[in-house]
Write an enzyme that holds these catalytic residues in place. Structure first.
Site, PDB file in Angstrom:
ATOM      1  CE  LYS A 190      24.038   6.524  -5.861  1.00 59.61           C
ATOM      2  NZ  LYS A 190      24.703   7.864  -5.553  1.00 59.61           N
TER       3      LYS A 190
ATOM      4  CB  THR B 260      27.930   8.186  -3.566  1.00 60.60           C
ATOM      5  OG1 THR B 260      27.926   8.652  -2.341  1.00 60.60           O
ATOM      6  CG2 THR B 260      28.614   6.891  -3.683  1.00 60.60           C
TER       7      THR B 260
ATOM      8  CE  LYS C 236      29.191   6.764   0.115  1.00 65.09           C
ATOM      9  NZ  LYS C 236      28.244   7.546   1.303  1.00 65.09           N
TER      10      LYS C 236
END
Ligand code: NDP
Length: 297
Positions: A236, A93, A168
């Protein structure tokens, strides 16, 4: 098709095993080499000493490393040794911009790049039921089908390079808002003196329910927050969302609030707890009010 796997972490170890089950895996590489050597010995595949050695002997590489700089470092090391026509699928990701940079680094070598971030946690990685959000050329997506089918179930091509990461990021923003709303609501309910187990059972069947409410509100009832999805990992991801929104000159309120809360949780040593530990901060709002009114009396 000969496939190499790079990044044998919590997700990658399972994904590599699933590629092996599908008869595709020929080599593995991990920064901490011992992990790769142990898995290679178990599965009877190669554990080349360098990324260049792995790249020179495969038709495709799947990567699953931590963050943006890690993906670019791995892609730079792979690029010169991959054969023309090879594929790189990155399931980490990271930002959409990192996906586009990776594609640019590989293009001069005749190598196609697909951003393929995943959702479904380590359970989904283990059971090969991941949702996979793909960006890149349609032709490369078609060629990657056997690899993607070995890793997940809901596999969707969203468009050009970076659109898998954009999908995502969308998911991660939703998770932020949902967990914040649940934490706030549960802190409110506790302050009202409601029986919380009954509440979770009942509201879990109502219109405000969600996967997070059903599976993580019980953490708030118990006051324990085992990972799960770690606070520092979601932080993150939300930093990625913040950067992507900033390109439009936008600061997203939900993202900004949750990044603030996560920074606070990390500072207090809760970074490796599940994101439902946001409840700690929401509960304190009521504790502080209670204390203040007590002090006034
Ligand atoms: P882990 O921390 O368990 O594993 C990270 C892996 O990346 C390790 O193999 C590590 O090597 C390797 N790595 C990190 N930096 C580098 C680098 N610079 N060069 C080479 N290898 C590197 O992470 P996860 O497996 O949990 O997550 C991987 C990715 O998947 C992340 O982007 C995460 O956000 C995403 N993800 C995670 C989910 C989860 O539930 N855990 C769910 C969905 C997506 P080493 O062994 O040497 O440390």
């Amino acid at each position: 098709m000969r496939v190499g796997f790079v990044g044998l972490g919590a997700m990658g170890m399972h994904m590599a095993r699933n590629l092996h089950r599908a008869g595709l895996l020929t080599a593995v590489w991990n920064r901490t080499g011992e992990k790769a050597r142990a898995l290679a010995a178990e599965l009877n595949v190669e554990a080349p000493p360098t990324l260049a050695a792995l790249a020179s002997d495969v038709d495709a590489v799947v990567t699953c490393v931590s963050a943006d700089a890690d993906v670019l470092e791995v892609v730079r090391a792979l690029a010169p040794s991959l054969r023309s026509g090879a594929l790189v699928l990155d399931s980490s990701t990271v930002g959409a911009e990192t996906a586009r940079k990776s594609a640019e680094l590989l293009r001069p070598h005749g190598v196609e790049f697909l951003d393929c971030p995943v959702s479904g946690g380590t359970e989904g990685a283990r059971d090969a039921t991941l949702a996979i959000m793909v960006g890149g050329k349609e032709e490369a997506f078609e060629r990657a089908q056997p690899i993607l089918a070995a890793l997940g179930k809901a596999i969707t091509h969203f468009g050009p390079t970076g659109s898998g990461q954009a999908a995502k990021a969308t998911n991660q923003i939703m998770c932020a808002g949902i967990i914040e709303a649940i934490s706030e609501a549960m802190a409110f309910a506790r302050a009202q003196g409601l029986p919380l187990e009954k509440l979770v059972d009942t509201l879990g069947k109502g219109a405000g329910s969600s996967w997070y409410f059903v599976h993580r509100a019980p953490n708030m009832v118990r006051g324990t927050f085992p990972a799960g999805f770690r606070v520092r990992l979601h932080a993150k991801d939300l930093t990625i969302c913040r950067d992507m929104a900033a390109r439009f000159g936008v600061a997203l309120p939900v993202v900004e609030r949750m990044l603030g809360d996560y920074a606070e949780l990390v500072a207090r040593g809760y970074g490796d707890e599940d994101i439902s530990s946001t409840f700690r901060l929401k509960a304190e709002l009521f504790d502080a009010t209670h204390q203040a009114s007590h002090d006034i009396q």
